[in-house]
Design an enzyme around this catalytic site. Structure first.
Site, PDB file in Angstrom:
ATOM      1  N   ASP A 116      83.191 123.333  47.337  1.00  0.00           N
ATOM      2  CA  ASP A 116      83.305 124.051  45.967  1.00  0.00           C
ATOM      3  C   ASP A 116      82.365 124.805  45.776  1.00  0.00           C
ATOM      4  O   ASP A 116      80.940 124.881  45.656  1.00  0.00           O
ATOM      5  CB  ASP A 116      82.921 122.841  44.844  1.00  0.00           C
ATOM      6  CG  ASP A 116      82.736 123.016  43.531  1.00  0.00           C
ATOM      7  OD1 ASP A 116      83.510 124.085  43.006  1.00  0.00           O
ATOM      8  OD2 ASP A 116      82.190 122.316  42.537  1.00  0.00           O
ATOM      9  N   LYS A 149      78.968 129.648  41.870  1.00  0.00           N
ATOM     10  CA  LYS A 149      77.597 128.906  41.803  1.00  0.00           C
ATOM     11  C   LYS A 149      76.395 129.703  42.350  1.00  0.00           C
ATOM     12  O   LYS A 149      76.898 130.537  43.016  1.00  0.00           O
ATOM     13  CB  LYS A 149      77.723 127.671  42.542  1.00  0.00           C
ATOM     14  CG  LYS A 149      78.634 126.536  42.043  1.00  0.00           C
ATOM     15  CD  LYS A 149      78.570 125.314  43.148  1.00  0.00           C
ATOM     16  CE  LYS A 149      79.531 124.066  42.839  1.00  0.00           C
ATOM     17  NZ  LYS A 149      78.973 123.297  41.422  1.00  0.00           N
ATOM     18  N   LYS A 152      88.574 112.325  43.660  1.00  0.00           N
ATOM     19  CA  LYS A 152      88.318 113.891  43.615  1.00  0.00           C
ATOM     20  C   LYS A 152      88.009 114.193  45.152  1.00  0.00           C
ATOM     21  O   LYS A 152      87.079 113.839  45.640  1.00  0.00           O
ATOM     22  CB  LYS A 152      87.311 114.431  42.805  1.00  0.00           C
ATOM     23  CG  LYS A 152      86.850 115.749  42.709  1.00  0.00           C
ATOM     24  CD  LYS A 152      85.589 116.116  42.153  1.00  0.00           C
ATOM     25  CE  LYS A 152      85.132 117.648  42.141  1.00  0.00           C
ATOM     26  NZ  LYS A 152      83.978 117.774  41.488  1.00  0.00           N
ATOM     27  N   ARG A 165      87.985 117.863  37.265  1.00  0.00           N
ATOM     28  CA  ARG A 165      88.670 117.384  36.280  1.00  0.00           C
ATOM     29  C   ARG A 165      90.161 117.868  36.377  1.00  0.00           C
ATOM     30  O   ARG A 165      90.973 117.079  35.636  1.00  0.00           O
ATOM     31  CB  ARG A 165      87.829 117.580  34.815  1.00  0.00           C
ATOM     32  CG  ARG A 165      87.917 118.818  34.282  1.00  0.00           C
ATOM     33  CD  ARG A 165      86.728 119.108  33.168  1.00  0.00           C
ATOM     34  NE  ARG A 165      85.522 119.006  33.867  1.00  0.00           N
ATOM     35  CZ  ARG A 165      84.296 119.118  33.146  1.00  0.00           C
ATOM     36  NH1 ARG A 165      84.407 119.524  32.053  1.00  0.00           N
ATOM     37  NH2 ARG A 165      83.347 118.892  33.679  1.00  0.00           N
ATOM     38  N   ASP A 178      81.577 117.432  47.831  1.00  0.00           N
ATOM     39  CA  ASP A 178      82.512 117.382  46.794  1.00  0.00           C
ATOM     40  C   ASP A 178      83.785 116.482  46.973  1.00  0.00           C
ATOM     41  O   ASP A 178      84.615 116.268  45.857  1.00  0.00           O
ATOM     42  CB  ASP A 178      82.592 118.611  46.162  1.00  0.00           C
ATOM     43  CG  ASP A 178      82.826 118.654  44.630  1.00  0.00           C
ATOM     44  OD1 ASP A 178      82.355 117.589  44.058  1.00  0.00           O
ATOM     45  OD2 ASP A 178      83.197 119.557  44.001  1.00  0.00           O
TER      46      ASP A 178
END
Length: 490
Positions: A252, A259, A247, A333, A270
């Site tokens: 992010d 967030k 990943k 994901r 990330d």
């Protein structure tokens, strides 16, 4: 070089040109043989109540032994390789202001490789962006003093491991403003230059043409378009092939599922999974392991904008699966799904994916254990490799009864359980498993052996330093994956 040069010597530590010496010792009753060579040190240690407990350190003034600064670090009774690695790592990490540190320990011959690993791991330093020279730096050279020479190939393996760990930490430490998806792709190309590694980079146009809907969907809100990087090491005669999917979210924000400010700090981290995949394939090539390794770096910037994927949108993954995106902060994901499909199409013997995937794994396992999921046999082999190098890892289940939770009323799947935090790490693992291919075109064929590594907790140390580990990126799973590849190459 971000880690110290490492040498092994059979000469006395006093004669090696060091400007400081580390003695790594068990309790005094086990250290008599080595202390006989250091007059006065045992008396000083008894005087200060030295117990030899793992991690304890004492600065010793013993002019009868040496005029050099002397640091004694405890290894515990009958120390294991892990204890030696941690003791030497802590000593090199904390012994600053010396250019060359010599290390002596009575168990060095038995556990010399662990001591050497501790030295290169504990000596890592990130140059950073501070003005002026730091007042105290870690040693640029560490010499390990042993009774006999060691195998040069094993010493080379330690150096390659140190380099791989340093590469991950360096990449993770770079601010996101200077590490866009295109920048990370370029760094990957540079990292394997001159090695027998083939590189392919797909930009946003090619990603769209080939149907990488997950990577494109996550990256479409950013002015910095996504990339997929494939790095392939294919040694002649190798009869095993391992695919590693990483990943690579270069920053992010959570996307439109934004967030909170405190949670956004540190999100340059990330992309640690992609950095890990890159470092491992480079190390395999440097060590000339007899196993094929392909790294798939799934790289995107997750940003909010008028172009960004909205909660409720449906993305079509590389294999045609449709996913309703209920939470744009469950983006890892989505990019990993595309990477797993692409990796599966090459029919590797094993697929490993590495991702800072879920905050839930931190709730479950804390900050040092990597969450491990997958088929039991392959997970067991990975856990054995992790134990052999002293990296903490723990298997979590993939419960069949949770499969229904992946269902969406309008698409094949949903990417998140909004408002339901139960089993979040397993939900993510089950999501990823859907994209692991079969061993043949038969729909009833077993899935390709697969291991999922969630490093959201273990990949960053937010607490106090320990052993060779600083605060900040840890490069968790790099050493375990290299040990795993060693077993595949036999």
């Amino acid at each position: 070089m971000p880690y110290p040069e490492l040498t092994v010597s059979t000469s006395p530590a006093r004669d090696g040109g060091a400007d400081a010496i580390v003695l790594a010792l068990p309790p005094l009753e086990e250290a008599a043989a080595v202390l006989s060579e250091w007059p006065g040190v045992e008396d000083v240690l008894r005087g200060v109540g030295y117990t030899g407990a793992a991690g304890t350190t004492v600065r010793v003034f013993a002019p009868a032994s040496t005029d050099l600064p002397l640091l004694v670090v405890g290894t515990g009774a009958a120390p294991s390789s892990d204890a030696i690695r941690d003791a030497v790592g802590a000593a090199i990490r904390t012994t600053t202001g010396f250019a060359h540190v010599a290390v002596v320990l009575p168990h060095a011959q038995e556990h010399w490789r662990a001591a050497a690993e501790g030295a290169v791991l504990g000596g890592y330093r990130f140059e950073g962006y501070k003005s002026g020279e730091p007042a105290k730096t870690r040693a640029a050279h560490v010499s390990l003093h042993l009774a006999a020479d060691v195998d040069s190939a094993e010493l080379r393996a330690v150096e390659v491991t140190g380099s791989a760990v340093a590469l991950v930490k360096d990449l993770v430490n770079i601010p996101a403003e200077w590490l866009s998806p295109a920048d990370l792709a370029e760094r990957a190309i540079e990292a394997v230059a001159g090695l027998p590694v083939d590189v392919e980079v797909l930009d946003e146009t090619e990603l769209a043409a080939q149907g990488f809907g997950g990577i494109l969907g996550v990256g479409q809100g950013s002015d910095r378009p996504p990339r997929l990087v494939r790095l392939t090491y294919s040694p002649a005669g190798a009869d095993r092939h391992v695919a590693i999917v990483g990943k690579g979210i270069t920053f992010d924000t959570g996307g439109l599922s934004l967030k909170p400010p405190a949670s956004m700090v540190g999100m340059k981290f990330d992309m640690a999974g992609a950095a890990t995949a890159l470092a491992v394939v480079r190390a395999a090539a440097q060590r000339e392991l007899s196993v094929g390794v392909t790294a798939w770096l799934c790289i995107a910037d997750n940003m909010p904008s008028g172009r960004a994927t909205r909660p409720g949108d449906v993305l079509r993954m590389l294999d045609g699966t449709t996913v309703e995106v209920l939470n744009t902060d469950a983006e890892g994901r989505l990019v990993m799904a595309d990477g797993l499909v692409a990796a599966s199409r090459t029919q590797p013997d094993v697929i490993v994916d590495v991702a800072t995937l879920t905050g839930a794994v931190i709730v479950a396992l804390g900050n040092r254990h990597t969450g491990v999921m997958g088929d039991d046999a392959t997970v067991a082999r990975y856990l054995e490799a992790a134990a052999s190098v002293g990296e903490a890892a723990w298997q979590l289940p993939l419960p069949d009864h949770m499969e229904d939770e992946l269902d969406s009323p309008i698409a094949d799947m949903r990417n998140a359980k909004v408002g339901d935090p139960a089993g979040g790490t397993m939900f993510a693992g089950l999501f990823l498993r859907r994209f692991v291919g079969r061993t043949s075109e038969d729909a009833d064929a077993p899935r390709i052996p697969w291991v999922h590594l969630d490093i959201a907790g273990s990949g960053e140390n937010k607490a106090s330093p320990f052993g060779p580990t600083d605060k900040g990126p840890t490069a968790a799973t790099v050493r375990s994956l290299l040990a795993f590849l060693e077993t595949e190459s036999r």
